[in-house]
Write a protein that holds these residues in place. Sequence first.
Motif, mmCIF file in Angstrom:
data_model
loop_
_atom_site.group_PDB
_atom_site.id
_atom_site.type_symbol
_atom_site.label_atom_id
_atom_site.label_comp_id
_atom_site.label_asym_id
_atom_site.label_seq_id
_atom_site.Cartn_x
_atom_site.Cartn_y
_atom_site.Cartn_z
ATOM 1 N N VAL A 443 0.835 -1.201 0.000
ATOM 2 C CA VAL A 443 0.000 0.000 0.000
ATOM 3 C C VAL A 443 0.869 1.250 0.000
ATOM 4 C CG1 VAL A 443 -1.789 1.293 1.244
ATOM 5 C CG2 VAL A 443 -1.902 -1.206 1.126
ATOM 6 N N ASN A 444 1.931 1.225 0.776
ATOM 7 C CA ASN A 444 2.850 2.357 0.787
ATOM 8 C C ASN A 444 3.528 2.525 -0.575
ATOM 9 O OD1 ASN A 444 6.076 3.139 1.923
ATOM 10 N ND2 ASN A 444 4.345 4.541 2.141
ATOM 11 N N ASP A 447 0.994 4.174 -2.789
ATOM 12 C CA ASP A 447 0.890 5.585 -2.405
ATOM 13 C C ASP A 447 2.053 6.374 -3.009
ATOM 14 O OD1 ASP A 447 0.142 7.937 -1.171
ATOM 15 O OD2 ASP A 447 0.903 7.382 0.788
ATOM 16 N N TYR A 469 -5.138 4.357 8.472
ATOM 17 C CA TYR A 469 -5.444 3.300 7.505
ATOM 18 C C TYR A 469 -6.034 2.139 8.294
ATOM 19 C CZ TYR A 469 -4.503 -0.528 4.165
ATOM 20 O OH TYR A 469 -4.600 -1.616 3.329
ATOM 21 N N ILE A 507 -5.724 -5.205 -1.919
ATOM 22 C CA ILE A 507 -5.001 -4.204 -2.705
ATOM 23 C C ILE A 507 -5.980 -3.349 -3.502
ATOM 24 C CG2 ILE A 507 -3.299 -3.829 -4.505
ATOM 25 C CD1 ILE A 507 -2.176 -4.841 -1.830
ATOM 26 N N SER A 510 -7.744 -1.034 -1.144
ATOM 27 C CA SER A 510 -6.823 0.025 -0.729
ATOM 28 C C SER A 510 -6.651 1.060 -1.836
ATOM 29 C CB SER A 510 -5.461 -0.572 -0.355
ATOM 30 O OG SER A 510 -5.578 -1.455 0.739
ATOM 31 N N TRP A 511 -6.570 0.603 -3.087
ATOM 32 C CA TRP A 511 -6.414 1.538 -4.203
ATOM 33 C C TRP A 511 -7.638 2.447 -4.324
ATOM 34 C CZ3 TRP A 511 -3.342 4.032 -7.291
ATOM 35 C CH2 TRP A 511 -3.897 4.707 -8.376
ATOM 36 N N LEU A 514 -7.400 4.956 -1.584
ATOM 37 C CA LEU A 514 -6.236 5.814 -1.786
ATOM 38 C C LEU A 514 -6.461 6.793 -2.933
ATOM 39 C CD1 LEU A 514 -3.316 6.367 -0.874
ATOM 40 C CD2 LEU A 514 -2.574 4.660 -2.553
#
Length: 529
Positions: A443-444, A447, A469, A507, A510-511, A514
Amino acid sequence: MVHIGNLKATIKIYDTTLRDGTQGEGVSLSADDKIKIALRLDEMGFHYIEGGWPGSNPKDMEFFNRIRQYPLKNAIITAFGSTCRPGVAADQDANLNCLLAAGVKAAAIFGKAWDFHVIRALNTTLEENLRMVRESVAYLKAHGLTVFFDGEHFFDGYKANPDYALEVLRAAVQGGADAVILCDTNGGSLPLEVWQAVSRVKEELPGVELGIHAHNDGEMAVANTLMAVQAGAVQVQGTVNGLGERCGNANLCSVIPNLTFKLGCTTIPRENLVYLTELSRYVYELANLNPVANQPYVGESAFAHKGGIHVSALLKEPGTYEHLDPALVGNTRRVLMSELAGISNLLYKYKELHLDKNSPEGRQVLDRLKNLEHRGYQFEAAEGSLELMLRKALNGYREPFQLQSMRLILEMREEQPIHSEAVIKLKVGDEVVHTAAEGNGPVNALDNALRKALETFYPEVAGLRLLDYKVRVLQEKAGTEAMVRVLIETGNGKKTWGTVGVSTNIIEASWQALADSMAYGLLEEHKIQ
């Protein structure tokens, strides 16, 4: 008959956050913290601030020594202690002499008002206990102090042996007590019991100032405090946010507005009540505690509305679903979006979008919101994602970027940290950007890659910070195939916003969150319309 309505009484507010409040589990205040809170309480107009028990620990004595350096405007600093010990003369009692050494103008001392405690806890006689109360109060009065006598376990004592409980109070009055405080120490009394007992005391001790000190073990501390006032008590003791031992004390953040706005009493200056919510959060912060969202009057959810019917009525008249204007206590109205929402929620929250009540776009967004929440999305904490969805539906929003492809590379070798790399291809305007970045986890890495791709076009992304998060599994029985929800909180130094993503792939979820967090951040910077 219990009096309900406008009492027009003047009630003294006695705060014991710095003493009784610190006895709550997980509550610890340094001497500096106690000074800061005391000064804030003084600014609010509290009448008495109980600083601690000077004979019990060095921290409390440090507080009393240091607070003298500050010229208080409204409050009188009070020290807490007990009566002298059985068989010990008042002037020889170390605890009472510590109260004098604290250099305060007022002291509150407790004594047993329950015969069961006198015999079993103090291991002394009922007559000796009366002597201890009477002489302890008289000793402090002889040194010029204002003395409040706290009748510990009074209501339990009154139920067990009312005559003796009243004799204990008479002993305090004979010693010269300025006020007698009736304590529900175990917190198990009911409101009508409190009203009956206080009424009896008022009859038996005419002209004596009465107070109430209620604990919350039966969740009745606020109610019992209000009943005591209606029966004649003119001093109320409690703590900010109801902090205290076991289940806590009477919550002054509820007691004060109830007395002021519901019973018509004079408490702290009414104009200072607009700082009550700020005081509540200030004490939580210094105590390193999370604020209680659904706390009455001052909680974040105290004036939060979720149901569509409620919000529809609020738009016409706030009093339909609010017992008080939140501004009176420094709080704000909030409208939440969820599957329970109606078109009125959208109208209220997004007035600047000029959404028409009969707009098909608004209805489409509402239907989509409810379907998404059914799938696991949650928009109460993700208003950034909600606003983006609404703007897209109104056809007046241009997305700042579009994802064309994404690839993640994770490499794990024996005894080495996992290597994470993200490769993304974005379309920004008419250009396609292809970039890669590493990170501390996938995730980082995503980002970092997203920021790297956008920074040439939108330099302001450098000021957007991911603050929180959270990942929640929505289908526990599905194991590693479960749907997950990702909530991201982002800030730009001026405000914060939440965004959400849901998928069986963490993922992808998270995207979604984000990408929304960056898009909303750019919207907030007024670079993208």
